[in-house]
Design an enzyme around this catalytic site. Sequence first.
Site, PDB file in Angstrom:
ATOM      1  CG  ASP A   4      -1.692   1.218   1.436  1.00 21.45           C
ATOM      2  OD1 ASP A   4      -2.406   1.590   0.493  1.00 21.45           O
ATOM      3  OD2 ASP A   4      -1.601   1.832   2.518  1.00 21.45           O
ATOM      4  CG  ASP A   6      -1.459   7.737   0.508  1.00 23.57           C
ATOM      5  OD1 ASP A   6      -0.679   8.686   0.495  1.00 23.57           O
ATOM      6  OD2 ASP A   6      -2.124   7.377  -0.484  1.00 23.57           O
ATOM      7  CB  THR A  99      -2.372   3.301  -3.870  1.00 28.04           C
ATOM      8  OG1 THR A  99      -2.998   4.395  -3.201  1.00 28.04           O
ATOM      9  CG2 THR A  99      -2.259   3.639  -5.349  1.00 28.04           C
ATOM     10  CB  SER A 100      -7.563   3.170  -1.980  1.00 28.64           C
ATOM     11  OG  SER A 100      -7.637   1.851  -1.469  1.00 28.64           O
ATOM     12  CE  LYS A 130      -5.185  -1.436  -1.316  1.00 33.12           C
ATOM     13  NZ  LYS A 130      -4.105  -0.633  -0.701  1.00 33.12           N
ATOM     14  CG  ASP A 155      -1.784   2.272   6.566  1.00 35.09           C
ATOM     15  OD1 ASP A 155      -2.356   3.275   7.035  1.00 35.09           O
ATOM     16  OD2 ASP A 155      -1.864   1.952   5.369  1.00 35.09           O
TER      17      ASP A 155
END
Length: 209
Positions: A4, A6, A99-100, A130, A155
């Site tokens: 991931d 961020d 990443t989102s 996700k 995270d």
Amino acid sequence: MLFDNDGTLVSSLESVRRCWTRWAGEYGITAEQFGRVELHGRTAAEVAADLLPAAVVPEAVARIEELEVEDVPNGGVHLLPGTRDFLDALPADRWAVVTSATRRLAEARLGAVDIRPKVLICADDVTRGKPDPEPYLLAARELGVDPARCVVFEDAPAGLRAGRAAGMTTVALATTHQAAELTADLVVKDLSALSGLVTGEGMEISVRA
């Protein structure tokens, strides 16, 4: 190795707070309404859909992307401890960022800290974000690796659920959530707690003493 971005490789909390607070004000969303929504680890489209009428969501998503991309040069994005050393130990064809964020935003944040993955999976690339496993399964496919041989570094609970649903080993970093909130095969404070070693059979990850 699937990372991931961020909260895992970089911290963007300052930027996120600034931009989403301004965005909420522009769309008349109260602090109470905003506080009830899980922000971290989800796409902007999902967050906007929780807060706004469907007809407004596309415009609102474009607006938050604009705010966040424009904010990158303001210094709200920086590498988390251990990121540079851990990534430098990995062959370029053995890792990806999942990443989102949209591709435009992800590339802006990664570029600000000089991280340039060969494979980058973003919100634009999938139909389900996700905690659905689709983003991580796509990253494994792009790398040409069996999902069962992948390790996900996350995270956020949503990302960890996605990794588990993809049948991957999960490593949780307690950078944005308390360790007790994270369910994973391994939980550490951040990437500085880990070391990576390339072997003939793949990669070995160990916890530093």
